[in-house]
Design a protein around this motif. Structure first.
Motif, PDB file in Angstrom:
ATOM      1  N   PRO B  69       0.838  -1.204   0.000  1.00  0.00           N
ATOM      2  CA  PRO B  69       0.000   0.000   0.000  1.00  0.00           C
ATOM      3  C   PRO B  69       0.871   1.250   0.000  1.00  0.00           C
ATOM      4  CG  PRO B  69      -0.415  -1.368   1.955  1.00  0.00           C
ATOM      5  CD  PRO B  69       0.816  -1.876   1.320  1.00  0.00           C
ATOM      6  N   GLY B  71       0.462   5.718   0.330  1.00  0.00           N
ATOM      7  CA  GLY B  71      -0.349   6.931   0.425  1.00  0.00           C
ATOM      8  C   GLY B  71       0.294   7.984  -0.458  1.00  0.00           C
ATOM      9  N   ALA B  72       0.931   8.981   0.190  1.00  0.00           N
ATOM     10  CA  ALA B  72       1.590  10.038  -0.569  1.00  0.00           C
ATOM     11  C   ALA B  72       3.069   9.730  -0.799  1.00  0.00           C
ATOM     12  CB  ALA B  72       1.441  11.365   0.162  1.00  0.00           C
ATOM     13  N   GLY B  73       3.565   8.656  -0.197  1.00  0.00           N
ATOM     14  CA  GLY B  73       4.965   8.295  -0.405  1.00  0.00           C
ATOM     15  C   GLY B  73       5.965   9.198   0.298  1.00  0.00           C
ATOM     16  N   THR B  74       5.558   9.805   1.430  1.00  0.00           N
ATOM     17  CA  THR B  74       6.514  10.649   2.175  1.00  0.00           C
ATOM     18  C   THR B  74       7.158   9.898   3.342  1.00  0.00           C
ATOM     19  OG1 THR B  74       4.902  11.500   3.768  1.00  0.00           O
ATOM     20  CG2 THR B  74       5.116  12.702   1.687  1.00  0.00           C
ATOM     21  N   GLY B  75       6.799   8.640   3.531  1.00  0.00           N
ATOM     22  CA  GLY B  75       7.325   7.854   4.655  1.00  0.00           C
ATOM     23  C   GLY B  75       8.846   7.836   4.648  1.00  0.00           C
ATOM     24  N   SER B 134       5.492  17.424  10.013  1.00  0.00           N
ATOM     25  CA  SER B 134       6.108  18.489   9.211  1.00  0.00           C
ATOM     26  C   SER B 134       5.795  18.304   7.735  1.00  0.00           C
ATOM     27  CB  SER B 134       7.617  18.502   9.409  1.00  0.00           C
ATOM     28  OG  SER B 134       7.910  18.478  10.779  1.00  0.00           O
ATOM     29  N   SER B 135       5.450  17.082   7.351  1.00  0.00           N
ATOM     30  CA  SER B 135       5.146  16.785   5.955  1.00  0.00           C
ATOM     31  C   SER B 135       3.671  17.014   5.643  1.00  0.00           C
ATOM     32  CB  SER B 135       5.494  15.317   5.688  1.00  0.00           C
ATOM     33  OG  SER B 135       4.863  14.497   6.672  1.00  0.00           O
ATOM     34  N   SER B 140      -0.633  11.728   3.424  1.00  0.00           N
ATOM     35  CA  SER B 140      -2.053  11.381   3.420  1.00  0.00           C
ATOM     36  C   SER B 140      -2.484  10.905   4.804  1.00  0.00           C
ATOM     37  CB  SER B 140      -2.318  10.280   2.396  1.00  0.00           C
ATOM     38  OG  SER B 140      -1.815   9.040   2.867  1.00  0.00           O
ATOM     39  N   ASN B 144      -0.752   8.506   7.562  1.00  0.00           N
ATOM     40  CA  ASN B 144      -0.621   8.920   8.965  1.00  0.00           C
ATOM     41  C   ASN B 144      -1.113   7.819   9.901  1.00  0.00           C
ATOM     42  OD1 ASN B 144      -1.548  12.491   8.662  1.00  0.00           O
ATOM     43  ND2 ASN B 144       0.258  11.381   8.006  1.00  0.00           N
ATOM     44  N   ALA B 146      -1.282   4.620   9.155  1.00  0.00           N
ATOM     45  CA  ALA B 146      -0.388   3.470   9.029  1.00  0.00           C
ATOM     46  C   ALA B 146       0.914   3.673   9.799  1.00  0.00           C
ATOM     47  CB  ALA B 146      -0.108   3.181   7.557  1.00  0.00           C
ATOM     48  N   GLY B 150       3.106  11.650  14.189  1.00  0.00           N
ATOM     49  CA  GLY B 150       3.032  12.686  15.211  1.00  0.00           C
ATOM     50  C   GLY B 150       3.352  14.026  14.577  1.00  0.00           C
ATOM     51  N   VAL B 205      -6.483   0.759   4.858  1.00  0.00           N
ATOM     52  CA  VAL B 205      -7.358   1.761   5.452  1.00  0.00           C
ATOM     53  C   VAL B 205      -8.157   2.419   4.334  1.00  0.00           C
ATOM     54  CG1 VAL B 205      -7.450   3.902   6.778  1.00  0.00           C
ATOM     55  CG2 VAL B 205      -5.727   2.167   7.320  1.00  0.00           C
TER      56      VAL B 205
HETATM   57  C1  LIG Z   1      10.089  16.373   5.137  1.00  0.00           C
HETATM   58  C2  LIG Z   1       9.394  15.323   5.910  1.00  0.00           C
HETATM   59  C3  LIG Z   1       8.985  15.603   7.209  1.00  0.00           C
HETATM   60  C4  LIG Z   1       8.316  14.641   7.961  1.00  0.00           C
HETATM   61  N1  LIG Z   1       7.896  14.970   9.220  1.00  0.00           N
HETATM   62  C5  LIG Z   1       7.218  14.057   9.953  1.00  0.00           C
HETATM   63  C6  LIG Z   1       6.749  14.381  11.269  1.00  0.00           C
HETATM   64  O1  LIG Z   1       6.908  15.503  11.752  1.00  0.00           O
HETATM   65  N2  LIG Z   1       6.090  13.435  11.968  1.00  0.00           N
HETATM   66  C7  LIG Z   1       5.857  12.189  11.443  1.00  0.00           C
HETATM   67  O2  LIG Z   1       5.243  11.374  12.117  1.00  0.00           O
HETATM   68  N3  LIG Z   1       6.286  11.851  10.212  1.00  0.00           N
HETATM   69  C8  LIG Z   1       6.957  12.749   9.453  1.00  0.00           C
HETATM   70  N4  LIG Z   1       7.395  12.411   8.196  1.00  0.00           N
HETATM   71  C9  LIG Z   1       7.175  11.027   7.706  1.00  0.00           C
HETATM   72  C10 LIG Z   1       5.902  10.818   6.856  1.00  0.00           C
HETATM   73  O3  LIG Z   1       5.454  12.012   6.282  1.00  0.00           O
HETATM   74  C11 LIG Z   1       4.794  10.198   7.675  1.00  0.00           C
HETATM   75  O4  LIG Z   1       5.190   8.905   8.075  1.00  0.00           O
HETATM   76  C12 LIG Z   1       3.435  10.087   6.946  1.00  0.00           C
HETATM   77  O5  LIG Z   1       2.467   9.604   7.860  1.00  0.00           O
HETATM   78  C13 LIG Z   1       3.460   9.160   5.737  1.00  0.00           C
HETATM   79  O6  LIG Z   1       2.265   9.381   4.990  1.00  0.00           O
HETATM   80  P1  LIG Z   1       2.191   9.005   3.435  1.00  0.00           P
HETATM   81  O7  LIG Z   1       0.809   9.258   2.986  1.00  0.00           O
HETATM   82  O8  LIG Z   1       3.247   9.696   2.698  1.00  0.00           O
HETATM   83  O9  LIG Z   1       2.461   7.447   3.503  1.00  0.00           O
HETATM   84  P2  LIG Z   1       3.413   6.542   2.612  1.00  0.00           P
HETATM   85  O10 LIG Z   1       4.815   6.969   2.745  1.00  0.00           O
HETATM   86  O11 LIG Z   1       2.859   6.439   1.253  1.00  0.00           O
HETATM   87  O12 LIG Z   1       3.206   5.157   3.346  1.00  0.00           O
HETATM   88  C14 LIG Z   1       3.634   4.971   4.667  1.00  0.00           C
HETATM   89  C15 LIG Z   1       3.234   3.583   5.150  1.00  0.00           C
HETATM   90  O13 LIG Z   1       1.835   3.494   5.232  1.00  0.00           O
HETATM   91  C16 LIG Z   1       1.310   2.440   4.419  1.00  0.00           C
HETATM   92  N5  LIG Z   1       0.045   2.958   3.888  1.00  0.00           N
HETATM   93  C17 LIG Z   1      -0.174   4.130   3.252  1.00  0.00           C
HETATM   94  N6  LIG Z   1      -1.469   4.309   2.993  1.00  0.00           N
HETATM   95  C18 LIG Z   1      -2.130   3.240   3.516  1.00  0.00           C
HETATM   96  C19 LIG Z   1      -3.501   2.833   3.585  1.00  0.00           C
HETATM   97  N7  LIG Z   1      -4.482   3.591   3.088  1.00  0.00           N
HETATM   98  N8  LIG Z   1      -3.795   1.660   4.185  1.00  0.00           N
HETATM   99  C20 LIG Z   1      -2.819   0.886   4.713  1.00  0.00           C
HETATM  100  N9  LIG Z   1      -1.527   1.216   4.670  1.00  0.00           N
HETATM  101  C21 LIG Z   1      -1.171   2.388   4.080  1.00  0.00           C
HETATM  102  C22 LIG Z   1       2.406   2.166   3.431  1.00  0.00           C
HETATM  103  O14 LIG Z   1       2.407   0.832   3.011  1.00  0.00           O
HETATM  104  C23 LIG Z   1       3.658   2.472   4.232  1.00  0.00           C
HETATM  105  O15 LIG Z   1       4.009   1.373   5.001  1.00  0.00           O
HETATM  106  C24 LIG Z   1       8.072  13.352   7.421  1.00  0.00           C
HETATM  107  C25 LIG Z   1       8.462  13.082   6.105  1.00  0.00           C
HETATM  108  C26 LIG Z   1       9.116  14.031   5.351  1.00  0.00           C
HETATM  109  C27 LIG Z   1       9.502  13.695   3.968  1.00  0.00           C
END
Ligand SMILES: Cc1cc2nc3c(=O)[nH]c(=O)nc-3n(C[C@H](O)[C@H](O)[C@H](O)COP(=O)(O)OP(=O)(O)OC[C@H]3O[C@@H](n4cnc5c(N)ncnc54)[C@H](O)[C@@H]3O)c2cc1C
Lengths: 335, 485
Positions: B69, B71-75, B134-135, B140, B144, B146, B150, B205
């Motif tokens: 899975p 989301g936005a790929g910021t993990g 911060s992202s 997404s 968040n 998953a 925080g 989710v």
């Molecule tokens: C500049 C920067 C700053 C950041 N600051 C913070 C911060 O302050 N605090 C913090 O907690 N994190 C931070 N992060 C990390 C990241 O943004 C978080 O972990 C965010 O929650 C990931 O969301 P995403 O939509 O990009 O998920 P993704 O990176 O796409 O996926 C993250 C995980 O969730 C799973 N997933 C995604 N969508 C679903 C779904 N619908 N159902 C089941 N599984 C799913 C994926 O398989 C993967 O394991 C930061 C990242 C960057 C690049």
């Protein structure tokens, strides 16, 4: 070498597993009236597994053995002007910390201070294989591994026996003010929903027997800044402790009532006896079938209906032989 | 596995627009925020509806094709790292805000909705969604959940798990489960918390019901400069000891302060060894009262400079340097590696000393920016991937920091998750029996093991190898390449 209380519990579980004896996990048995009494071949008595393991007020965390009386926990925290923010019900005036976490019940301040589950940071437990396992820890932010500590909160021991629990603690608010006014249920609910959407330091909003009760907890200034309703008068904070501990007169005859978790703005009706949590928790004569969940006083929500699919696989993942509290999460429908 | 058959069925289900199979189209999906770990996915599925998602799950289950899975790929831990033989299932197109329900104080949203979009949508009603990574412009809500994300404000308002009241989750057997709902807590078993932070291993989710928080009428931000990290650490403990829970409490060290100042000119004092940013919110009277107490504690613990911002513009300026700290540090070296461990607050000064000592040992600089109130460290290790061996050194250094966090009673991840990045450190934090319990829990949700396999949980064999690795100091089979995100 003498074994620790936790080790003795683990040994009892291993012995029970070997002999195929089911276990009813028991602390003070204070939740009998609310959740029903657990029956099994033998009792796993947790009371000997008691005492504070570590308390670090500056870290806002305390770790106690599961059999520790809630009153002892309260007293230890009170010395440092701290408490468990959601408030933990002391049913029948007692209860152990492990029993509280297993039941997962929160007090009247839940909508504003989080739930008991929210403040559980870590647990040590014995699963149905007799293994001692630790999940979570003593820090607030921790995403390493699945959040088993909060999964077992509210699982009523169906996944294992808790040995110790780490809880996030909070400073006792500087000031508390309790107000009350006569008001029928419907306008009281409307009032609660409107005020709950505003940033006030609420510690409780409840309607009972034609009266709206409002509690504020916070910095003296924030509490003073609140303007209530015309006609609101101060009341004794004891009301809120009695509400938390199910010690009000209406609780005495509550065995015919249902406990209902609903979206807070759900309209109230004639069957509603008490509205707590600014609307989200109702005590009713009869269940609500259309919205939310309900469970009669005297039964566990985990004992209603047969448990299949995901839930039965989850039970098997922790307790494959249904050793603990066997009436809960049964595969076959209870009689 | 029958990939050919699966492909035909996916094409029939999704059509050309919602299924990417060509190399160029797949390229943007080969990595998440941990940019150096790359893999081109077999195909990328971009369903637009819940039914289409369920269709993808059914096809994958039938043909035993793994699913990652996204989301936005910021993990930042490689949780959404694709698999060469797996479907990358993007939830980004499920991005409708389904309902804003002011009476119940909730919003019901699809998983692809951006974190910040929720707060923006509910602002006119006087609410916000509290967890603010911060992202937040990009990440997404599904991601968040998953990761149990925080943010700066979670000291007071909690993490994702504390602000989600309902989840709709699909398991691979085609079942759609509702955990919680629009009320506060379900009666009986509560499966919301175990879903939060499950990194896509348990279910998909499909919908999130978030709890909205009324906007506080007043805010203030205090900046305090200290001549030692120890003093700043004691000020953090002092604030908590005085019964205050600020909305945010962040710390930066000397290197981070200088980098931020050079980058955005926030007006930070360059002669400070440590800087605290403390945000207070509440009613006007409450903020004034708390402010006086915070200022007193800061002075008592040796703050040599205090600046208080009560208007939004001045507050934004003070926050600017902290918010830009990662990119600012990124300008100091060709690459940096962001770590994410938690420790008990009281061990802060001591752990930072140890990190400084390791920094000398490894010959790599490190800047520290972190959520001090929560004891959540983000050491940023500076390195240059063009220097042979330096990346491996940065990884070893990072691994040692996390192991140290566990040793002092903390955790290997505060908010970024384990993903593929911290698998080895999981072996430090958990016993074999605990890891086996996690595996059984995973299997209860996903008996076929097709959801995000290889993430978040190390195999026991790996842990045995890691044990060996510590002894032989051999780092071969670990992270491949890393650079800055
Ligand atoms: C500049 C920067 C700053 C950041 N600051 C913070 C911060 O302050 N605090 C913090 O907690 N994190 C931070 N992060 C990390 C990241 O943004 C978080 O972990 C965010 O929650 C990931 O969301 P995403 O939509 O990009 O998920 P993704 O990176 O796409 O996926 C993250 C995980 O969730 C799973 N997933 C995604 N969508 C679903 C779904 N619908 N159902 C089941 N599984 C799913 C994926 O398989 C993967 O394991 C930061 C990242 C960057 C690049």
């Amino acid at each position: 070498m003498t074994s620790s209380p936790a080790q003795r519990v683990a040994e009892q579980v291993l012995a029970a597993r070997a002999s195929g004896t089911t276990l009813a996990i028991r602390g003070h048995a204070s939740k009998r009236a609310l959740l029903g009494e657990r029956r099994a071949d033998a009792v796993l008595d947790m009371r000997a597994c008691s005492g504070v393991l570590s308390y670090r007020p500056d870290e806002l965390v305390i770790t106690v053995r599961a059999g520790t009386p809630l009153k002892e926990l309260e007293a230890v925290l009170a010395e440092r002007r701290q408490h468990i923010a959601p408030g933990i019900p002391l049913l029948e005036g007692q209860g152990t910390v492990g029993g509280a976490v297993a039941a997962g019940l929160s007090g009247p301040s839940r909508p504003w201070r989080g739930s008991l589950r929210d403040v559980v940071l870590g647990v040590e437990m014995v699963n149905g294989l007799g293994e001692r396992l630790r999940f979570g820890g003593e820090v607030f932010k921790n995403v390493a591994g699945f959040d088993v500590a909060r999964l077992v909160t509210g699982s009523e021991g169906a996944f294992g026996a808790l040995l110790s629990v780490s809880l996030r603690v909070a400073p006792v608010p500087e000031c508390t003010r309790c107000l009350v006014v006569e008001m029928p249920a419907t306008p009281a609910l409307t009032w609660m929903r409107r005020r709950a959407a505003e940033p006030h330091p609420f510690g409780g909003l409840c309607w009972l027997e034609g009266r709206l009760h409002c509690r504020l907890d916070g910095a003296a200034q924030a509490v003073a800044d609140f303007t209530g309703e015309p006609g609101m008068v101060e009341e004794d904070p004891a009301f809120w402790t009695q509400l938390r501990d199910a010690a009000l007169p209406f609780h005495a005859g509550w065995s015919g009532l249902w406990r209902c978790a609903v979206p807070p703005a759900t309209p109230t009706d004639e069957q509603t006896v008490c509205i707590d949590w600014a609307g989200a928790l109702r005590w009713r004569r009869g269940s609500i079938n259309t919205v939310g969940e309900s469970c009669p006083v005297g039964s566990s929500p985990l004992a209603l209906g047969a448990c299949d699919g995901l839930l039965s696989r989850l039970k098997a993942a922790f307790d494959p032989d249904h050793l603990f509290n066997p009436e809960l999460m049964r595969a076959d429908a209870p009689a | 596995m029958s990939h050919q058959q699966a492909l035909e069925e996916l094409q029939a289900l999704l059509g050309q627009d919602d299924l990417i199979t060509d190399a160029a189209g797949k390229r943007p999906y080969e990595t998440d925020g941990l940019a150096a770990i790359r893999e081109v996915p077999w195909v990328v599925a971009l369903p637009r509806t819940r039914d289409a998602v369920l269709g993808v799950l059914a096809i994958c289950r039938r043909h035993r094709v793994p699913i990652v899975p996204r989301g936005a790929g910021t993990g930042l831990s490689g949780g959404a790292r694709p698999m060469a033989d797996g479907v990358l299932l993007s939830l980004a197109r499920l991005k409708r805000i389904l309902a804003i329900d002011v009476h119940n104080g909730i919003a019901r949203v699809e998983p692809g909705v951006r974190n910040l979009a929720i707060s923006e949508a509910v602002l006119p009603h006087g609410f916000f969604y509290a967890p603010d990574p911060s992202s937040q412009i990009a990440c997404s809500i599904g991601g968040n959940v998953a990761e149990n994300a925080g943010g700066v404000h979670c000291l007071k308002y909690g993490l994702t798990v504390h602000n989600v009241c309902g989840l709709v989750v699909a398991t691979l057997d085609g079942q759609v489960h509702e955990f919680g709902g629009a009320g506060w807590d379900p009666l009986g078993l509560d499966l919301r918390a175990v879903t939060c932070g499950s990194e896509g291993l348990l279910g998909i989710v499909l919908e999130v019901v978030v709890r909205l928080t009324p906007l506080p009428p007043e805010k203030a931000v205090v900046l305090a400069a200290f001549s030692s990290l120890g003093d700043a650490g004691r000020a953090v403990a002092g604030i908590i000891r005085h019964g205050l829970i600020p909305a945010g409490l962040e710390m930066m060290d000397h290197l981070a302060i200088r980098a931020a100042e050079a980058f955005v000119h926030a007006g930070y004092p360059l002669d400070a060894e440590a800087l605290l940013l403390c945000e207070l919110d509440g009613t006007v009277g409450e903020v004034s009262a708390d402010l006086a107490r915070v200022e007193a504690v800061m002075r008592e613990e040796g703050a040599f400079k205090l600046e208080v911002a009560r208007d939004p513009q001045a507050q934004a300026r003070l926050w600017l340097g902290r918010k830009a700290a990662f990119p600012a540090v990124g300008r100091l070296a060709p690459d940096y590696y962001c770590m994410d461990g938690t420790i008990p607050r009281g061990r802060l000064a001591e752990v930072l000393d140890e990190i400084a000592r390791m920094s000398d040992e490894f010959g790599l600089k490190v800047a520290n920016v972190f959520h001090a109130g929560d004891g959540n460290l983000h050491p940023l290790i500076l390195y240059d991937a063009n220097n042979p061996g330096e990346l491996e050194k940065a990884e070893r250094f990072g691994g040692r920091i996390l192991s140290h966090c566990v040793a002092v009673g903390g955790a290997v991840s505060g908010e970024h998750g384990v993903g593929v990045e911290k698998l080895d450190q999981m072996c430090d934090q958990f016993s074999a029996a605990e890891l086996a319990q996690f595996e059984r829990l995973k299997a209860a949700f996903d008996p076929d093991g097709l959801l995000n396999p290889g993430k978040a949980l190390p195999t026991l064999t790996r842990c045995v190898d890691v044990g060996g690795m510590h002894v032989h100091a051999n780092s071969s089979a670990r992270f491949t390449r890393l650079d800055r995100f």
